[in-house]
Write a protein that holds these residues in place. Sequence first.
Motif, PDB file in Angstrom:
ATOM      1  N   CYS A 124     -56.264 -88.653  48.012  1.00 32.70           N
ATOM      2  CA  CYS A 124     -56.532 -87.845  49.202  1.00 32.70           C
ATOM      3  C   CYS A 124     -58.033 -87.673  49.342  1.00 32.70           C
ATOM      4  O   CYS A 124     -58.727 -87.350  48.371  1.00 32.70           O
ATOM      5  CB  CYS A 124     -55.872 -86.468  49.084  1.00 32.70           C
ATOM      6  N   LEU A 125     -58.537 -87.888  50.543  1.00 34.19           N
ATOM      7  CA  LEU A 125     -59.966 -87.827  50.818  1.00 34.19           C
ATOM      8  C   LEU A 125     -60.277 -86.600  51.660  1.00 34.19           C
ATOM      9  O   LEU A 125     -59.674 -86.411  52.726  1.00 34.19           O
ATOM     10  CB  LEU A 125     -60.416 -89.091  51.548  1.00 34.19           C
ATOM     11  N   LEU A 126     -61.220 -85.776  51.200  1.00 32.11           N
ATOM     12  CA  LEU A 126     -61.551 -84.521  51.881  1.00 32.11           C
ATOM     13  C   LEU A 126     -62.776 -84.704  52.763  1.00 32.11           C
ATOM     14  O   LEU A 126     -63.913 -84.684  52.282  1.00 32.11           O
ATOM     15  CB  LEU A 126     -61.839 -83.423  50.852  1.00 32.11           C
ATOM     16  N   ARG A 127     -62.577 -84.867  54.051  1.00 31.82           N
ATOM     17  CA  ARG A 127     -63.702 -84.950  54.990  1.00 31.82           C
ATOM     18  C   ARG A 127     -64.065 -83.523  55.391  1.00 31.82           C
ATOM     19  O   ARG A 127     -63.558 -82.977  56.365  1.00 31.82           O
ATOM     20  CB  ARG A 127     -63.336 -85.820  56.184  1.00 31.82           C
ATOM     21  N   THR A 128     -64.971 -82.958  54.604  1.00 33.75           N
ATOM     22  CA  THR A 128     -65.244 -81.525  54.667  1.00 33.75           C
ATOM     23  C   THR A 128     -66.334 -81.186  55.672  1.00 33.75           C
ATOM     24  O   THR A 128     -67.342 -81.887  55.779  1.00 33.75           O
ATOM     25  CB  THR A 128     -65.657 -81.017  53.274  1.00 33.75           C
ATOM     26  N   GLY A 129     -66.120 -80.087  56.405  1.00 37.06           N
ATOM     27  CA  GLY A 129     -67.117 -79.584  57.335  1.00 37.06           C
ATOM     28  C   GLY A 129     -68.020 -78.560  56.673  1.00 37.06           C
ATOM     29  O   GLY A 129     -68.185 -78.553  55.452  1.00 37.06           O
ATOM     30  N   ILE A 130     -68.606 -77.679  57.460  1.00 37.91           N
ATOM     31  CA  ILE A 130     -69.485 -76.623  56.954  1.00 37.91           C
ATOM     32  C   ILE A 130     -68.615 -75.555  56.296  1.00 37.91           C
ATOM     33  O   ILE A 130     -67.792 -74.929  56.960  1.00 37.91           O
ATOM     34  CB  ILE A 130     -70.304 -76.005  58.093  1.00 37.91           C
ATOM     35  N   VAL A 131     -68.784 -75.374  54.990  1.00 35.65           N
ATOM     36  CA  VAL A 131     -67.965 -74.411  54.257  1.00 35.65           C
ATOM     37  C   VAL A 131     -68.624 -73.037  54.347  1.00 35.65           C
ATOM     38  O   VAL A 131     -69.783 -72.864  53.967  1.00 35.65           O
ATOM     39  CB  VAL A 131     -67.803 -74.839  52.784  1.00 35.65           C
ATOM     40  N   LEU A 132     -67.873 -72.075  54.880  1.00 33.78           N
ATOM     41  CA  LEU A 132     -68.426 -70.733  55.100  1.00 33.78           C
ATOM     42  C   LEU A 132     -68.274 -69.870  53.850  1.00 33.78           C
ATOM     43  O   LEU A 132     -67.161 -69.554  53.425  1.00 33.78           O
ATOM     44  CB  LEU A 132     -67.726 -70.054  56.272  1.00 33.78           C
ATOM     45  N   SER A 133     -69.400 -69.490  53.289  1.00 33.29           N
ATOM     46  CA  SER A 133     -69.451 -68.584  52.146  1.00 33.29           C
ATOM     47  C   SER A 133     -70.863 -68.032  52.059  1.00 33.29           C
ATOM     48  O   SER A 133     -71.827 -68.779  52.287  1.00 33.29           O
ATOM     49  CB  SER A 133     -69.108 -69.320  50.846  1.00 33.29           C
ATOM     50  N   PRO A 134     -71.012 -66.745  51.724  1.00 35.21           N
ATOM     51  CA  PRO A 134     -72.362 -66.205  51.534  1.00 35.21           C
ATOM     52  C   PRO A 134     -72.985 -66.636  50.212  1.00 35.21           C
ATOM     53  O   PRO A 134     -74.152 -66.399  49.969  1.00 35.21           O
ATOM     54  CB  PRO A 134     -72.131 -64.689  51.566  1.00 35.21           C
ATOM     55  N   SER A 135     -72.178 -67.285  49.364  1.00 33.59           N
ATOM     56  CA  SER A 135     -72.636 -67.634  48.011  1.00 33.59           C
ATOM     57  C   SER A 135     -73.341 -68.971  47.924  1.00 33.59           C
ATOM     58  O   SER A 135     -73.905 -69.310  46.880  1.00 33.59           O
ATOM     59  CB  SER A 135     -71.437 -67.629  47.052  1.00 33.59           C
ATOM     60  N   GLY A 136     -73.303 -69.755  48.979  1.00 31.56           N
ATOM     61  CA  GLY A 136     -73.943 -71.063  48.919  1.00 31.56           C
ATOM     62  C   GLY A 136     -73.660 -71.857  50.176  1.00 31.56           C
ATOM     63  O   GLY A 136     -73.020 -71.383  51.115  1.00 31.56           O
ATOM     64  N   GLY A 137     -74.137 -73.098  50.183  1.00 29.59           N
ATOM     65  CA  GLY A 137     -73.933 -73.963  51.334  1.00 29.59           C
ATOM     66  C   GLY A 137     -74.842 -73.606  52.496  1.00 29.59           C
ATOM     67  O   GLY A 137     -75.780 -72.816  52.375  1.00 29.59           O
ATOM     68  N   ALA A 138     -74.527 -74.175  53.663  1.00 30.78           N
ATOM     69  CA  ALA A 138     -75.382 -74.012  54.842  1.00 30.78           C
ATOM     70  C   ALA A 138     -75.475 -72.566  55.307  1.00 30.78           C
ATOM     71  O   ALA A 138     -76.542 -72.101  55.710  1.00 30.78           O
ATOM     72  CB  ALA A 138     -74.854 -74.892  55.978  1.00 30.78           C
ATOM     73  N   LEU A 139     -74.358 -71.841  55.254  1.00 31.42           N
ATOM     74  CA  LEU A 139     -74.361 -70.468  55.762  1.00 31.42           C
ATOM     75  C   LEU A 139     -75.318 -69.581  54.975  1.00 31.42           C
ATOM     76  O   LEU A 139     -76.039 -68.757  55.554  1.00 31.42           O
ATOM     77  CB  LEU A 139     -72.955 -69.880  55.723  1.00 31.42           C
ATOM     78  N   ALA A 140     -75.335 -69.728  53.667  1.00 32.18           N
ATOM     79  CA  ALA A 140     -76.209 -68.900  52.839  1.00 32.18           C
ATOM     80  C   ALA A 140     -77.676 -69.084  53.217  1.00 32.18           C
ATOM     81  O   ALA A 140     -78.479 -68.145  53.136  1.00 32.18           O
ATOM     82  CB  ALA A 140     -76.003 -69.234  51.358  1.00 32.18           C
ATOM     83  N   LYS A 141     -78.030 -70.296  53.686  1.00 33.29           N
ATOM     84  CA  LYS A 141     -79.411 -70.554  54.087  1.00 33.29           C
ATOM     85  C   LYS A 141     -79.736 -69.931  55.448  1.00 33.29           C
ATOM     86  O   LYS A 141     -80.889 -69.630  55.742  1.00 33.29           O
ATOM     87  CB  LYS A 141     -79.654 -72.065  54.126  1.00 33.29           C
ATOM     88  N   MET A 142     -78.711 -69.748  56.263  1.00 37.16           N
ATOM     89  CA  MET A 142     -78.928 -69.156  57.586  1.00 37.16           C
ATOM     90  C   MET A 142     -79.040 -67.633  57.531  1.00 37.16           C
ATOM     91  O   MET A 142     -79.691 -67.022  58.385  1.00 37.16           O
ATOM     92  CB  MET A 142     -77.755 -69.500  58.520  1.00 37.16           C
ATOM     93  N   LEU A 143     -78.387 -67.015  56.564  1.00 34.67           N
ATOM     94  CA  LEU A 143     -78.229 -65.563  56.557  1.00 34.67           C
ATOM     95  C   LEU A 143     -79.519 -64.762  56.640  1.00 34.67           C
ATOM     96  O   LEU A 143     -79.580 -63.791  57.412  1.00 34.67           O
ATOM     97  CB  LEU A 143     -77.423 -65.135  55.326  1.00 34.67           C
TER      98      LEU A 143
END
Length: 297
Positions: A158-177
Amino acid sequence: MNILITGATGLIGRALIELWQGQHQLFILSRSAEKARESLGIDADYQQSLDDLDFNQLDAVVNLAGEPIADKRWSESQKQKICQSRWQLTEALAEKIQRSTTPPKVLISGSAIGFYGRQGHEPVTEDHHSFYPEFSHDICARWENLAQRAASPQTRVCLLRTGIVLSPSGGALAKMLPLFKLGLGGPIGDGKQFMSWIHLDDMVRLIDFLVQRDDLSGPFNATAPRAVDNKQFSQLLAERFGKKAPFRVPAFMLRLAFGEMADLLLFGQNVQPKRLLENGFKFNYAHLKEALNALQF
């Protein structure tokens, strides 16, 4: 189940371990087993080499490892690091699975919606076969092809074509906060590019769903069913903090700051999780506003 996880100290890996701890016997592959043990703080089997693992004893492999794609400007050396951190391990995992007498029943392997390259506003599903030829597609296409080598009558992939993962702990959202908390956030470029996102809780739930569903294989869009454009995303994120999103980041400024990597922010895709929905997966967070409200900032 005996489950091997690579990339366990990353954002998704940590949340997955939290979900599975106590339910399954977890095997953690890390470049530094001791650091991973200290960082994760859970009872698991920590290994630094695939050669120290008996794949005949594993029921599932979840491959989440890879150099973060948006942490640094894309120099040629950084591009190679991004690619090889995904390709080399995935190829090695597939080879180990192929050579096993009683191989794992499933390989869940990471990919990203970057597989599709930049797209317009039309919905993009797993049936989409028109790809924009750029770096993000090249990474994901080879990544997926290497993972598919593990497929056999005994092992589904199974292949996970992942989008923007929302979490305050990391990823793109944490950089926007930080900017949005101060009321300094806003749309990027013209703000019309789509952002396909998923709440971290739904992300780990769908991995668990795919591990348990013996009838499923192939690509799955790991995105919530309602993508939004960048302007909407910015407005809803600002509202989460009782702010507005009055500032716009011009495209030329992004290109000056990030070079080619700016394309990740300036172009997007309206990606839909068609196969997950068709097979009965229920999203806890289908709307961006409720997903942002559920996050603990």
